[in-house]
Design a protein around this motif. Structure first.
Motif, PDB file in Angstrom:
ATOM      1  N   TYR A  68      29.009 -39.643   7.945  1.00 46.22           N
ATOM      2  CA  TYR A  68      30.167 -38.755   7.853  1.00 46.22           C
ATOM      3  C   TYR A  68      29.708 -37.387   8.304  1.00 46.22           C
ATOM      4  CZ  TYR A  68      34.306 -36.455   5.990  1.00 46.22           C
ATOM      5  OH  TYR A  68      35.450 -35.726   5.842  1.00 46.22           O
ATOM      6  N   LEU A  69      30.135 -36.993   9.491  1.00 46.18           N
ATOM      7  CA  LEU A  69      29.771 -35.693  10.040  1.00 46.18           C
ATOM      8  C   LEU A  69      30.928 -34.745   9.764  1.00 46.18           C
ATOM      9  CD1 LEU A  69      27.996 -34.886  13.278  1.00 46.18           C
ATOM     10  CD2 LEU A  69      30.114 -33.703  12.783  1.00 46.18           C
ATOM     11  N   TRP A  70      30.664 -33.732   8.970  1.00 45.72           N
ATOM     12  CA  TRP A  70      31.706 -32.795   8.584  1.00 45.72           C
ATOM     13  C   TRP A  70      31.382 -31.412   9.124  1.00 45.72           C
ATOM     14  CZ3 TRP A  70      36.487 -33.015   7.315  1.00 45.72           C
ATOM     15  CH2 TRP A  70      37.118 -31.863   6.877  1.00 45.72           C
ATOM     16  N   CYS A  71      32.437 -30.717   9.521  1.00 42.61           N
ATOM     17  CA  CYS A  71      32.302 -29.344   9.998  1.00 42.61           C
ATOM     18  C   CYS A  71      33.655 -28.665   9.896  1.00 42.61           C
ATOM     19  CB  CYS A  71      31.799 -29.315  11.435  1.00 42.61           C
ATOM     20  SG  CYS A  71      32.929 -30.114  12.581  1.00 42.61           S
ATOM     21  N   SER A  72      33.672 -27.387  10.108  1.00 46.30           N
ATOM     22  CA  SER A  72      34.923 -26.632  10.088  1.00 46.30           C
ATOM     23  C   SER A  72      35.512 -26.594  11.488  1.00 46.30           C
ATOM     24  CB  SER A  72      34.663 -25.204   9.592  1.00 46.30           C
ATOM     25  OG  SER A  72      35.851 -24.453   9.660  1.00 46.30           O
ATOM     26  N   LEU A  73      36.654 -27.252  11.670  1.00 49.57           N
ATOM     27  CA  LEU A  73      37.286 -27.275  12.985  1.00 49.57           C
ATOM     28  C   LEU A  73      38.569 -26.455  13.043  1.00 49.57           C
ATOM     29  CD1 LEU A  73      36.895 -31.018  14.029  1.00 49.57           C
ATOM     30  CD2 LEU A  73      35.637 -29.054  14.886  1.00 49.57           C
ATOM     31  N   THR A  74      39.211 -26.232  11.922  1.00 51.93           N
ATOM     32  CA  THR A  74      40.533 -25.616  11.902  1.00 51.93           C
ATOM     33  C   THR A  74      40.576 -24.282  12.631  1.00 51.93           C
ATOM     34  OG1 THR A  74      40.993 -26.720   9.810  1.00 51.93           O
ATOM     35  CG2 THR A  74      42.430 -24.885  10.411  1.00 51.93           C
ATOM     36  N   HIS A  75      39.601 -23.427  12.406  1.00 50.88           N
ATOM     37  CA  HIS A  75      39.600 -22.106  13.019  1.00 50.88           C
ATOM     38  C   HIS A  75      38.444 -21.920  14.003  1.00 50.88           C
ATOM     39  CE1 HIS A  75      42.775 -20.976  10.326  1.00 50.88           C
ATOM     40  NE2 HIS A  75      42.071 -21.447   9.332  1.00 50.88           N
ATOM     41  N   SER A  76      37.899 -23.012  14.478  1.00 48.47           N
ATOM     42  CA  SER A  76      36.761 -22.912  15.390  1.00 48.47           C
ATOM     43  C   SER A  76      37.238 -22.843  16.844  1.00 48.47           C
ATOM     44  CB  SER A  76      35.816 -24.099  15.197  1.00 48.47           C
ATOM     45  OG  SER A  76      36.476 -25.303  15.514  1.00 48.47           O
ATOM     46  N   GLU A  77      36.337 -22.413  17.692  1.00 43.28           N
ATOM     47  CA  GLU A  77      36.639 -22.304  19.118  1.00 43.28           C
ATOM     48  C   GLU A  77      36.676 -23.690  19.765  1.00 43.28           C
ATOM     49  OE1 GLU A  77      33.756 -19.729  20.874  1.00 43.28           O
ATOM     50  OE2 GLU A  77      34.284 -18.049  19.576  1.00 43.28           O
ATOM     51  N   LYS A  78      37.407 -23.790  20.852  1.00 42.15           N
ATOM     52  CA  LYS A  78      37.558 -25.063  21.563  1.00 42.15           C
ATOM     53  C   LYS A  78      36.212 -25.610  22.035  1.00 42.15           C
ATOM     54  CE  LYS A  78      40.230 -28.240  23.211  1.00 42.15           C
ATOM     55  NZ  LYS A  78      40.782 -29.223  22.283  1.00 42.15           N
ATOM     56  N   LYS A  79      35.326 -24.748  22.508  1.00 41.97           N
ATOM     57  CA  LYS A  79      34.010 -25.209  22.960  1.00 41.97           C
ATOM     58  C   LYS A  79      33.258 -25.885  21.815  1.00 41.97           C
ATOM     59  CE  LYS A  79      29.600 -23.870  25.017  1.00 41.97           C
ATOM     60  NZ  LYS A  79      29.022 -25.092  24.552  1.00 41.97           N
ATOM     61  N   TYR A  80      33.303 -25.290  20.628  1.00 43.28           N
ATOM     62  CA  TYR A  80      32.649 -25.875  19.451  1.00 43.28           C
ATOM     63  C   TYR A  80      33.270 -27.243  19.142  1.00 43.28           C
ATOM     64  CZ  TYR A  80      31.260 -26.454  14.574  1.00 43.28           C
ATOM     65  OH  TYR A  80      30.759 -26.950  13.393  1.00 43.28           O
TER      66      TYR A  80
ATOM     67  N   LYS B  66      30.167 -38.743  19.825  1.00 44.64           N
ATOM     68  CA  LYS B  66      30.073 -39.817  20.816  1.00 44.64           C
ATOM     69  C   LYS B  66      28.627 -40.265  21.000  1.00 44.64           C
ATOM     70  CE  LYS B  66      34.174 -38.468  23.368  1.00 44.64           C
ATOM     71  NZ  LYS B  66      34.686 -37.707  24.502  1.00 44.64           N
ATOM     72  N   ARG B  67      27.725 -39.313  21.063  1.00 43.01           N
ATOM     73  CA  ARG B  67      26.300 -39.642  21.211  1.00 43.01           C
ATOM     74  C   ARG B  67      25.781 -40.404  19.998  1.00 43.01           C
ATOM     75  NH1 ARG B  67      23.014 -34.441  23.150  1.00 43.01           N
ATOM     76  NH2 ARG B  67      21.373 -35.991  23.383  1.00 43.01           N
ATOM     77  N   LEU B  68      26.178 -39.967  18.813  1.00 45.68           N
ATOM     78  CA  LEU B  68      25.729 -40.625  17.586  1.00 45.68           C
ATOM     79  C   LEU B  68      26.285 -42.042  17.461  1.00 45.68           C
ATOM     80  CD1 LEU B  68      26.010 -37.647  15.073  1.00 45.68           C
ATOM     81  CD2 LEU B  68      23.898 -38.745  15.862  1.00 45.68           C
TER      82      LEU B  68
ATOM     83  N   THR C  69      31.960 -43.546   0.920  1.00 42.59           N
ATOM     84  CA  THR C  69      31.558 -44.778   1.602  1.00 42.59           C
ATOM     85  C   THR C  69      30.493 -44.570   2.677  1.00 42.59           C
ATOM     86  OG1 THR C  69      33.398 -44.605   3.172  1.00 42.59           O
ATOM     87  CG2 THR C  69      33.790 -45.886   1.155  1.00 42.59           C
ATOM     88  N   SER C  70      30.138 -43.343   2.954  1.00 41.17           N
ATOM     89  CA  SER C  70      29.110 -43.094   3.978  1.00 41.17           C
ATOM     90  C   SER C  70      27.716 -43.348   3.412  1.00 41.17           C
ATOM     91  CB  SER C  70      29.215 -41.654   4.484  1.00 41.17           C
ATOM     92  OG  SER C  70      28.893 -40.753   3.454  1.00 41.17           O
ATOM     93  N   ASP C  71      26.788 -43.596   4.313  1.00 42.12           N
ATOM     94  CA  ASP C  71      25.383 -43.730   3.924  1.00 42.12           C
ATOM     95  C   ASP C  71      24.676 -42.386   3.950  1.00 42.12           C
ATOM     96  OD1 ASP C  71      25.417 -46.611   3.666  1.00 42.12           O
ATOM     97  OD2 ASP C  71      25.530 -46.668   5.859  1.00 42.12           O
ATOM     98  N   VAL C  72      25.142 -41.503   4.824  1.00 38.99           N
ATOM     99  CA  VAL C  72      24.567 -40.167   4.943  1.00 38.99           C
ATOM    100  C   VAL C  72      25.675 -39.199   5.351  1.00 38.99           C
ATOM    101  CG1 VAL C  72      23.856 -40.462   7.345  1.00 38.99           C
ATOM    102  CG2 VAL C  72      22.667 -38.811   5.925  1.00 38.99           C
ATOM    103  N   ILE C  73      25.585 -37.984   4.842  1.00 35.75           N
ATOM    104  CA  ILE C  73      26.534 -36.935   5.197  1.00 35.75           C
ATOM    105  C   ILE C  73      25.789 -35.900   6.025  1.00 35.75           C
ATOM    106  CG2 ILE C  73      28.007 -35.090   4.307  1.00 35.75           C
ATOM    107  CD1 ILE C  73      28.192 -36.942   1.737  1.00 35.75           C
TER     108      ILE C  73
ATOM    109  N   ILE D 177      27.663 -45.835  12.948  1.00 34.03           N
ATOM    110  CA  ILE D 177      29.104 -45.769  12.714  1.00 34.03           C
ATOM    111  C   ILE D 177      29.391 -44.336  12.269  1.00 34.03           C
ATOM    112  CG2 ILE D 177      31.016 -46.570  11.265  1.00 34.03           C
ATOM    113  CD1 ILE D 177      29.345 -49.199  10.936  1.00 34.03           C
ATOM    114  N   VAL D 178      30.289 -43.663  12.960  1.00 34.90           N
ATOM    115  CA  VAL D 178      30.610 -42.268  12.654  1.00 34.90           C
ATOM    116  C   VAL D 178      32.104 -42.185  12.336  1.00 34.90           C
ATOM    117  CG1 VAL D 178      30.575 -39.883  13.465  1.00 34.90           C
ATOM    118  CG2 VAL D 178      28.794 -41.477  14.226  1.00 34.90           C
ATOM    119  N   PHE D 179      32.429 -41.700  11.151  1.00 38.38           N
ATOM    120  CA  PHE D 179      33.829 -41.578  10.747  1.00 38.38           C
ATOM    121  C   PHE D 179      34.544 -40.503  11.568  1.00 38.38           C
ATOM    122  CE2 PHE D 179      32.034 -42.979   6.509  1.00 38.38           C
ATOM    123  CZ  PHE D 179      32.467 -44.283   6.647  1.00 38.38           C
ATOM    124  N   ASP D 180      35.842 -40.701  11.787  1.00 36.13           N
ATOM    125  CA  ASP D 180      36.668 -39.735  12.508  1.00 36.13           C
ATOM    126  C   ASP D 180      37.361 -38.784  11.548  1.00 36.13           C
ATOM    127  OD1 ASP D 180      36.425 -40.221  15.300  1.00 36.13           O
ATOM    128  OD2 ASP D 180      37.485 -42.108  15.013  1.00 36.13           O
TER     129      ASP D 180
END
Length: 126
Positions: free
Chosen positions: A4-16, A25-27, A57-61, A32-35
């Motif tokens: 489970y890869l989490w980050c702040s997207l709501t106010h982030s720049e498009k490039k980020y 995609k690389r991972l 349910t993730s194995d790693v965050i 298995i990477v949650f959306d």
């Protein structure tokens, strides 16, 4: 392994946002990477329940902490309390909350990275 890869997207720049999509995609070549379901037209309650389920349910965050987010802190805390491995990262120049920097648990780590290629390599070698 489920990530489970989490980050702040709501106010982030498009490039980020694009860099995060590319990282996922690389991972996915090896994991298995949650959306993020908030990208779909769901209610706030649906997003809350889905995010909690992803943590449970993730194995790693993996927490990318370069952009501020209250919710990110909550998910890190929940993962740490559930004894999930939580790998937190931030860009070398990012200002990061002391709440993120001062977590002192055996299942938690924080590292800086130079660019998204460096971040990918750090994740893969953990």
């Amino acid at each position: 392994m489920k990530i489970y890869l989490w980050c702040s997207l709501t106010h982030s720049e498009k490039k980020y946002q694009n860099d995060i999509d590319d990282l996922k995609k690389r991972l996915r070549k090896d994991f298995i990477v949650f959306d993020f379901i908030w990208l779909i037209k769901w209610t706030n309650k649906d997003v809350y329940q889905s995010d909690r389920n992803c943590v449970k349910t993730s194995d790693v965050i993996i927490a990318e902490c370069s952009n501020p987010s209250t919710w990110l802190w909550y998910e890190i805390w929940m993962g740490v309390e559930l004894w999930k491995p939580v790998l937190a990262f931030a860009h070398k120049d990012a200002v990061v909350s002391r709440m993120i920097l001062w977590i002192n648990k055996k299942n938690y780590s924080f590292e800086r990275y130079n660019d998204f290629d460096d971040l990918y390599n750090k994740i893969i070698t953990k």
